[in-house]
Write an enzyme that holds these catalytic residues in place. Structure first.
Site, PDB file in Angstrom:
ATOM      1  N   THR A   1       0.852  -1.177   0.000  1.00  0.00           N
ATOM      2  CA  THR A   1       0.000   0.000   0.000  1.00  0.00           C
ATOM      3  C   THR A   1       0.887   1.224   0.000  1.00  0.00           C
ATOM      4  OG1 THR A   1      -1.607   1.283   1.252  1.00  0.00           O
ATOM      5  CG2 THR A   1      -0.226  -0.198   2.522  1.00  0.00           C
ATOM      6  N   ILE A   2       0.573   2.224  -0.809  1.00  0.00           N
ATOM      7  CA  ILE A   2       1.392   3.431  -0.818  1.00  0.00           C
ATOM      8  C   ILE A   2       0.959   4.400   0.269  1.00  0.00           C
ATOM      9  CG2 ILE A   2       1.933   3.263  -3.254  1.00  0.00           C
ATOM     10  CD1 ILE A   2      -0.078   5.597  -3.667  1.00  0.00           C
ATOM     11  N   ASP A   3      -0.149   4.118   0.932  1.00  0.00           N
ATOM     12  CA  ASP A   3      -0.678   5.025   1.946  1.00  0.00           C
ATOM     13  C   ASP A   3       0.106   4.991   3.253  1.00  0.00           C
ATOM     14  OD1 ASP A   3      -2.740   5.945   0.335  1.00  0.00           O
ATOM     15  OD2 ASP A   3      -4.044   4.294   0.906  1.00  0.00           O
TER      16      ASP A   3
ATOM     17  N   MET B   1      -3.370  11.907  -3.484  1.00  0.00           N
ATOM     18  CA  MET B   1      -3.937  10.562  -3.408  1.00  0.00           C
ATOM     19  C   MET B   1      -3.891  10.030  -1.988  1.00  0.00           C
ATOM     20  SD  MET B   1      -0.800   8.873  -5.391  1.00  0.00           S
ATOM     21  CE  MET B   1       0.633   9.924  -5.422  1.00  0.00           C
ATOM     22  N   GLY B   2      -4.669   9.037  -1.755  1.00  0.00           N
ATOM     23  CA  GLY B   2      -4.729   8.396  -0.446  1.00  0.00           C
ATOM     24  C   GLY B   2      -6.117   7.841  -0.227  1.00  0.00           C
TER      25      GLY B   2
END
Length: 87
Positions: free
Chosen positions: A15-17, A61-62
């Site tokens: 996940t990039i979050d 983003m998120g």
């Protein structure tokens, strides 16, 4: 499915979050913050080219966490206000 093989399985969250509690940094988080900083810089340039006191708005983003927005804001130094979804 047990076949008697000695096999280990490791699950890696992707996940990039950066919203997984058990790891310090998730895959893609650093590059996502770098891309967000580029967007912030571009918004600042556009805002100041048109008007001396222009306003640039960037939506980052998120999924449901504001980690990318917060880290990009703190690293930028050009941001006056950051709204995050947790608040």
């Amino acid at each position: 499915l047990e076949t008697g093989l000695n096999v280990s399985v490791a699950g890696i969250p992707k996940t990039i979050d950066n919203d997984v509690d058990y790891i310090d940094r998730s895959f893609g988080f650093t590059s996502a913050v770098e891309a967000a900083q580029a967007a912030i810089r571009s918004a600042k340039v556009e805002a100041t080219c048109n008007l001396p006191h222009g306003v640039g708005i960037v939506k980052l983003m998120g999924r449901s966490a504001g980690f990318i927005a917060v880290h990009a804001t703190l690293a930028s130094g050009d941001v006056d206000l950051c709204l995050v979804p947790e608040v």
